[in-house]
Motif scaffolding. Structure first.
Motif, short mmCIF file in Angstrom:
data_model
loop_
_atom_site.label_atom_id
_atom_site.label_comp_id
_atom_site.label_asym_id
_atom_site.label_seq_id
_atom_site.Cartn_x
_atom_site.Cartn_y
_atom_site.Cartn_z
N LYS A 1 0.84 -1.21 0.00
CA LYS A 1 0.00 0.00 0.00
C LYS A 1 0.86 1.25 0.00
CE LYS A 1 -1.31 0.08 4.96
NZ LYS A 1 -2.43 0.31 5.87
N GLN A 2 2.05 1.16 0.60
CA GLN A 2 2.94 2.31 0.56
C GLN A 2 3.45 2.52 -0.87
OE1 GLN A 2 4.93 1.45 4.83
NE2 GLN A 2 5.62 3.32 3.86
N LEU A 3 3.73 1.41 -1.57
CA LEU A 3 4.19 1.54 -2.96
C LEU A 3 3.08 2.13 -3.84
CD1 LEU A 3 6.20 -1.79 -3.22
CD2 LEU A 3 7.12 0.54 -3.16
N LEU A 4 1.83 1.80 -3.51
CA LEU A 4 0.72 2.38 -4.29
C LEU A 4 0.67 3.90 -4.10
CD1 LEU A 4 -2.07 -0.29 -3.71
CD2 LEU A 4 -1.00 0.31 -5.90
N MET A 5 1.10 4.36 -2.94
CA MET A 5 1.16 5.81 -2.74
C MET A 5 2.25 6.41 -3.62
SD MET A 5 -1.29 6.48 -0.74
CE MET A 5 -2.15 5.02 -1.34
N VAL A 6 3.39 5.70 -3.71
CA VAL A 6 4.46 6.17 -4.61
C VAL A 6 3.93 6.19 -6.04
CG1 VAL A 6 6.81 5.74 -5.43
CG2 VAL A 6 6.22 5.22 -3.05
N SER A 7 3.05 5.24 -6.37
CA SER A 7 2.47 5.18 -7.71
C SER A 7 1.43 6.27 -7.96
CB SER A 7 1.77 3.83 -7.94
OG SER A 7 2.62 2.78 -7.61
N GLY A 8 1.08 7.00 -6.94
CA GLY A 8 0.14 8.10 -7.13
C GLY A 8 -1.33 7.75 -6.93
N PHE A 9 -1.60 6.58 -6.35
CA PHE A 9 -3.01 6.22 -6.15
C PHE A 9 -3.70 7.09 -5.10
CE2 PHE A 9 -2.05 2.80 -8.82
CZ PHE A 9 -3.26 2.38 -9.34
N ASP A 10 -2.92 7.61 -4.18
CA ASP A 10 -3.44 8.71 -3.36
C ASP A 10 -4.37 8.28 -2.23
OD1 ASP A 10 -5.50 11.30 -3.48
OD2 ASP A 10 -3.39 11.75 -3.91
N ARG A 11 -5.38 7.48 -2.57
CA ARG A 11 -6.30 6.96 -1.55
C ARG A 11 -6.61 5.51 -1.91
NH1 ARG A 11 -10.51 11.60 0.30
NH2 ARG A 11 -8.88 12.97 1.02
N TYR A 12 -6.11 4.60 -1.08
CA TYR A 12 -6.27 3.17 -1.36
C TYR A 12 -7.01 2.50 -0.21
CZ TYR A 12 -4.57 -1.45 0.22
OH TYR A 12 -4.46 -2.70 0.77
N PHE A 13 -7.81 1.51 -0.54
CA PHE A 13 -8.27 0.62 0.53
C PHE A 13 -8.44 -0.78 -0.03
CE2 PHE A 13 -12.76 -0.78 0.26
CZ PHE A 13 -13.15 -0.14 -0.92
N GLN A 14 -8.55 -1.74 0.88
CA GLN A 14 -8.78 -3.12 0.49
C GLN A 14 -9.35 -3.85 1.70
OE1 GLN A 14 -6.17 -6.76 -1.50
NE2 GLN A 14 -5.07 -5.10 -0.58
N ILE A 15 -10.40 -4.62 1.47
CA ILE A 15 -10.87 -5.51 2.52
C ILE A 15 -10.15 -6.82 2.25
CG2 ILE A 15 -12.88 -6.65 3.54
CD1 ILE A 15 -14.54 -4.22 2.85
N VAL A 16 -9.18 -7.13 3.08
CA VAL A 16 -8.16 -8.09 2.64
C VAL A 16 -7.82 -9.12 3.72
CG1 VAL A 16 -6.33 -6.49 3.42
CG2 VAL A 16 -5.80 -8.19 1.66
N LYS A 17 -7.59 -10.34 3.26
CA LYS A 17 -7.15 -11.41 4.16
C LYS A 17 -5.68 -11.22 4.53
CE LYS A 17 -10.22 -14.48 5.21
NZ LYS A 17 -10.45 -15.75 4.57
N CYS A 18 -5.38 -11.38 5.81
CA CYS A 18 -4.01 -11.32 6.29
C CYS A 18 -3.74 -12.59 7.09
CB CYS A 18 -3.80 -10.10 7.19
SG CYS A 18 -4.16 -8.57 6.34
N PHE A 19 -2.47 -12.94 7.22
CA PHE A 19 -2.12 -14.23 7.82
C PHE A 19 -1.03 -14.05 8.86
CE2 PHE A 19 -3.50 -14.49 3.48
CZ PHE A 19 -4.42 -15.52 3.46
N ARG A 20 -1.23 -14.56 10.05
CA ARG A 20 -0.18 -14.50 11.07
C ARG A 20 -0.14 -15.82 11.81
NH1 ARG A 20 -1.07 -8.11 12.97
NH2 ARG A 20 -0.99 -7.42 10.82
N ASP A 21 1.04 -16.38 11.87
CA ASP A 21 1.20 -17.68 12.51
C ASP A 21 1.46 -17.49 14.00
OD1 ASP A 21 1.56 -20.30 13.10
OD2 ASP A 21 3.31 -20.61 11.82
#
Ligand code: ASP
Length: 581
Positions: free
Chosen positions: A200-220
């Motif tokens: 998501k930080q790279l998307l800011m570098v790409s100029g997306f400006d406002r990003y979101f995602q309802i996203v699966k994350c994984f932690r063991d």
């Protein structure tokens, strides 16, 4: 479609209509002359009626129906003689002219009712049956509504939902990674994301400006009631903003959810410094549904020759209003509570402020009534109150008193599930000392920006550097957290150095990010909310399990599909994974 209506929609207005319903048999009652069958789908329940003037075959078929058979019926909507005004369809029933069994069913291993007789394990094994029950299904409907509302709100503010990859690279971000072997790259592994942070930080570098995602994350990680190995975040990032902007936009998101999903006006979300949260509640996620803030007594109690207090770094307590009449047994219970290994205190001192105005403590040997009056003044206690005091090393004793405060909150019924106390906790420390590894770790993550005015402390007093980091807490549960990020290569490199990375390690792990910062990275920041936790708070549940369609148990197993499981020798070989035999 195989039906004209659902099982939840026919009412007295539909009398006389010829309809077809499909669904599952909830139950059937054979009353000799009459047979009643309740047919259920996700929309509701409708009563089917068969009586003695019906065709004998039809009646015989109706009597054959077992629980959870899948059926289709044709018939006419008629008025019921004994009405059930508790349900929408309770004034009508269906006089059936045709009954088809679409699929018979084995007897389910537990009752498909709101109150079931199935234990946890059984319900997990047959989760698809558990999901037929209203309370479980309703949780998922709530989850769906909340997800739609999140999308509507963020879309309205020009946020763009972008999918980021699930097969990424193992990086240290707090928890252990789940890894996936790569067949095409023998001996190498992908990791499943603990969060899409760097993307998501790279998307800011790409100029997306406002990003979101309802996203699966994984932690063991080891599992608890509010943890699952895979969980969902509402992950967000914005560019060209300051901390204040993030707080406003995402306070708006949470307020919108409460308003539009629960009809609750949350009001402005109060803010608290991390340092104050620790001092007043002994927790970075205080439950502010009730007060009972900590009162520090170190100076008030010192010098009375009571070694426990004299030698303590901190003496601190809470005032349990109206509890002066606690019995000996109740006080012993509280002492046992704080002595449990999970809390780990050595003891508890109490002082009753009796209704007759007298003061009586468990340390009367050391403190006269006059001395106890000073305690009461510090607590702002009144007749009828009970002061509970603990002593020890500051950080430890605060944590222990936090547990006692929450326990008292429970005992006094101050933690009502239908009361919602949101809170922003601000200005977290940047670094946290880790005893085990003997070095500092990033408290949030390594990409979090220190407060510019604290950067000079990085070398001399790293533990005192504050971060532009914030958490949102509701009712003592952390539901979201984020930070303003570093967007400057030099500062990011400095952070890695302070976190104990060598130049080479930093380059190997995060070279791509630092390089991106050299190609025009805008100032940016973001936040991620734990979606499962948020839904469980809305649903009034303690566990996130029941807001997840197919959750894992406490050993991280899906007992329905029986996973994790072993794989064949061939598969292992193909993945270049050697086995011991
Ligand atoms: N990635 C962070 C987390 O998972 C949240 C954030 O900083 O936006 O906690």
């Amino acid at each position: 479609m195989l039906r004209t209506h659902t099982c939840g929609e026919l009412t007295i207005k539909d009398l006389g209509k010829e309809i077809t319903l499909t669904g599952w048999v909830q139950k059937s009652r054979d009353l000799g002359g009459m047979t009643f069958v309740d047919i259920r789908d996700r929309y509701g329940i409708t009563q089917l009626a068969f009586n003695s003037d019906d065709d004998a075959d039809l009646r015989a078929k109706a009597r054959e129906l077992g629980r959870e058979f899948v059926i289709s019926v044709k018939g006419t909507v008629i008025e019921r003689s004994s009405k059930n005004l508790k349900i929408a369809t309770g004034e009508i029933e269906i006089k059936v002219s045709k009954l088809d069994i679409l699929n018979p069913a084995k007897l389910p291993p537990f009752l498909i009712e709101d109150e079931t007789d199935g234990g946890d394990d059984l319900r997990m094994k047959y989760r698809y049956l558990d999901l037929r029950r209203n309370p479980v299904r309703n949780n998922l409907v709530l989850r769906h509504k909340m997800a739609q509302e999140v999308r509507r709100y963020l879309d309205g503010l020009d946020f763009i939902e972008v999918e980021t990859p699930v097969l990424i690279k193992s990086t240290p971000e707090g928890a252990r990674d789940f890894v996936v072997p790569s067949r095409m790259n023998p001996g190498e592994f992908y990791a499943l994301p603990q969060s899409p942070q760097t993307f998501k930080q790279l998307l800011m570098v790409s100029g997306f400006d406002r990003y979101f995602q309802i996203v699966k994350c994984f932690r063991d990680e080891d599992l608890r009631a509010d943890r699952q190995p895979e969980f969902t975040q509402i992950d967000c990032e914005m560019a060209f903003i300051e901390q204040e902007d993030i707080l406003n936009v995402f306070e708006g998101l949470i307020k919108n959810l409460f308003k539009n999903v629960k009809g609750i006006d949350l009001g402005e979300v109060p803010r608290m410094q991390y340092a104050d949260a620790m001092r007043l509640y002994g927790s970075d996620k205080p439950d502010t549904r009730f007060g009972m803030q900590f009162v520090e007594l170190t100076e008030v109690v010192k010098g009375a020759d009571f070694p426990v207090f004299d030698n303590a770094e901190l003496v601190v307590g809470i005032n349990a209003k109206g509890c002066a009449e606690y019995t000996r047994k109740q006080l012993d219970e509280l002492t046992d509570f704080v002595k449990r290994p999970q809390v780990g205190a050595t003891g508890l001192v109490y002082c009753r402020y009796n209704n007759d105005g007298s003061l009586k403590s468990s340390v009367d040997k050391f403190y006269s009534e006059d001395a106890l009056k000073k305690w009461a003044a510090a607590f702002g206690a009144e007749a009828g109150d009970l002061m509970l005091v603990m002593a020890g090393p500051a950080e430890k004793v605060r944590k222990q008193l936090n547990e006692l405060r929450l326990e008292m909150g429970n005992r006094l019924g101050l933690r009502d599930k239908n009361t919602f106390a949101p809170l922003w906790v601000l200005d977290f420390p940047l670094l946290e000392w880790d005893e085990e590894s003997g070095r500092y770790h990033a408290m949030h993550h390594p990409f979090t920006s220190p407060k510019p005015e604290d950067i000079s402390l990085l070398d001399s007093k790293p533990g005192e550097v504050r971060a532009n980091a914030y958490d949102m807490v509701i009712n003592g549960t952390e539901i979201g957290g984020g930070s303003i990020r570093i967007h400057d290569r030099e500062l990011q490199a400095l952070m890695f150095k302070h976190l104990g990375f060598s130049k080479e390690e930093a380059q190997k792990q995060f070279g791509f990010l630092m390089e991106a910062f050299e190609f025009g990275a805008p100032p940016h920041g973001g936040i991620a909310f734990g979606f499962d936790r948020l839904v469980s708070i809305f649903a009034g549940l303690d566990s996130i399990r029941d807001v997840i369609a197919f959750p894992k148990n406490n050993s991280g197993r899906d007992v329905m599909i029986d996973s994790p499981s072993t794989i064949s020798e061939e598969q292992l070989k193909e993945l270049s994974i050697k086995t011991s035999n």
